[in-house]
Design an enzyme around this catalytic site. Structure first.
Site, PDB file in Angstrom:
ATOM      1  N   HIS A  69      -1.476   2.721   1.451  1.00 20.49           N
ATOM      2  CA  HIS A  69      -1.009   1.580   1.136  1.00 20.49           C
ATOM      3  C   HIS A  69       0.614   1.475   1.201  1.00 20.49           C
ATOM      4  CE1 HIS A  69      -1.663  -2.514  -0.166  1.00 20.49           C
ATOM      5  NE2 HIS A  69      -2.656  -2.331  -0.765  1.00 20.49           N
ATOM      6  N   ASP A 110      -1.019  -2.214   4.984  1.00 21.25           N
ATOM      7  CA  ASP A 110      -1.394  -3.125   3.914  1.00 21.25           C
ATOM      8  C   ASP A 110      -2.991  -3.546   4.188  1.00 21.25           C
ATOM      9  OD1 ASP A 110       1.014  -3.299   2.716  1.00 21.25           O
ATOM     10  OD2 ASP A 110       1.711  -5.157   3.931  1.00 21.25           O
TER      11      ASP A 110
END
Length: 441
Positions: free
Chosen positions: A414, A418
């Site tokens: 992450h 995204d």
């Protein structure tokens, strides 16, 4: 090509005692230690340029080390099976034809003492041996419990009322107590002093019901890196179902055409997956990235790491620039790399690097799983088996139809990818597999 690493430092003298140290070479830029898999030459044996001297075990593969000059293997310091040998530590003494070998042992001792941390090096150079359990000492004899054999069923037991009451409350069998009262009658003190006979213990010399396997350099590295990845990288997971009907039909057509020219040539479903991954990375380059601490590096080419199971552990050989290659080339290179991986013959350049990893367990019947990211990469794709699945089909008379569905899960870091980026990449990947003719455009 085997590694050609050979360092000689000659000390000339009138007696031609040109002995030299042969140190543990660095087989890759990140290698700090290695193991001696096997020496291919014996002490005192001569060798020629190009001969394989030994096999070195790194954290990823076993690599041949060849000689660049002629010489003699005067003495082996690090024996077969040595583990954790530091790069630069002496592993052998070399000589030339006609050299005086009488000082070989002294030279070897001097080389060890000169190396950094001589004490630790000498310990590491010894082959690891399983610890031998010390012979068990006989335990001191314990006082035997005064217990009588159980009475035959039906025989009467003489005991006082209080003794019976206590025995009932404590679950003590009166038949195993020797009475101290008149005519062998069991009284209160007999019950209170009763101690059950110890349970029989197994023989100390019995063989253990387990096997301890020494950890290889590869297994140690796999455990360390995956633990670090799972603890430090913020993983998240996205899963989609992919309709594989068109891929399976196209594969059948291609394989029929290929086998007419070469019977050994055959495309696998994984070849289509590799190509689709590379194409999707071209469409969504943010997924083709790496977290490097201060910067996020985005790669222009898709170097696909393909996970291969070997007897010593998992390794990921790399298909360089997969997006520029056709399915037949991907298939041939994958088979070659997989064979070299299982034989332990991969060179460092063939497994170091990579920008994206594929882990496919579909051939084992696994429908769905999640994979751990291989840092510094940002993503890894877990591929499950293709299964016939019923789906709604209003255009069909029955209202449903059977399609071949493959479930894939994308694990992403992450910090670099995204959720929306991961979703876009999966959509592109799914689109290429459900319309495989777009590979040709």
């Amino acid at each position: 090509m085997a590694a050609r690493i050979f360092t000689r430092r000659f000390h000339l003298s009138a007696r031609r005692a040109a002995l030299s140290r042969f140190n543990m070479p660095a087989m890759s830029p990140t290698m700090s230690e290695g193991g001696i898999a096997a020496w291919k030459k014996k002490e005192g044996e001569a060798f020629a340029s190009g001969d394989v001297l030994l096999e070195i075990e790194t954290d990823k593969a076993t690599i041949d080390v060849e000689a660049q000059d002629d010489g003699i293997l005067a003495k082996i310091i690090a024996q077969d099976g040595a583990k954790g040998v530091q790069v630069g530590a002496p592993i052998a003494i070399l000589a030339e034809e006609g050299d005086d070998l009488s000082r070989t042992a002294q030279f070897a001792s001097q080389a060890l003492s000169e190396s950094t941390g001589a004490g630790k090096s000498e310990k590491a150079l010894e082959p690891s041996e399983p610890s031998t359990p010390e012979p068990s000492k006989p335990e001191p004899s314990k006082p035997q419990v005064d217990a009588k054999p159980e009475l035959p069923i039906g025989d009467r037991i003489f005991a006082s009322p209080i003794a019976k009451k206590i025995a009932l409350e404590r679950g003590i069998p009166l038949a195993q107590i020797n009475g101290s009262g008149p005519s062998g009658r069991i009284v209160r003190v007999d019950v209170e002093n009763y101690k059950p006979a110890p349970a029989p213990t197994t023989s100390a010399s019995a063989e253990p019901d387990y096997v301890d396997t020494p950890i290889s350099n590869m297994r140690r590295t796999i455990g360390s890196r995956l633990t670090q990845s799972k603890q430090e990288l913020p993983h998240y997971y996205l899963t989609v179902d992919v309709n594989m009907d068109k891929v399976l039909k196209l594969r059948q057509v291609f394989n029929k055409a290929l086998t007419e020219k070469d019977k050994s040539a055959k495309l696998s479903v994984n070849d289509f997956i590799v190509k689709a991954v590379a194409c999707a990375l071209s469409d969504v380059p943010e997924a083709n990235s790496a977290w490097l601490g201060e910067v996020i590096r985005t790669y222009k080419k898709a170097d696909i790491s393909v996970a291969v199971a070997t007897p010593t552990g998992l390794i990921t050989p790399i298909l360089k620039d997969a997006g520029s290659k056709g399915l037949a080339t991907i298939s041939a290179e994958t088979k070659t790399l997989a064979k070299k991986a299982r034989d332990g013959k991969l060179q460092p350049a063939e497994y170091q690097g990579g920008t994206f990893t594929i882990s496919n367990l579909g051939m084992y019947g696994i429908e769905h799983f999640t994979a751990i990211i291989n840092p510094p990469q940002s993503c890894i794709l877990a591929v499950g088996a293709t299964q016939p699945t019923l789906v709604p089909a209003p255009e069909e008379e029955r209202g449903f139809k059977t399609v071949q569905i493959m479930k894939v899960t994308l694990s992403s870091d992450h910090r670099t990818v995204d959720g929306a980026v991961g979703a876009r990449w999966l959509a592109a990947f799914k689109g290429y597999l459900e319309n495989p003719l777009t590979f040709m455009l």
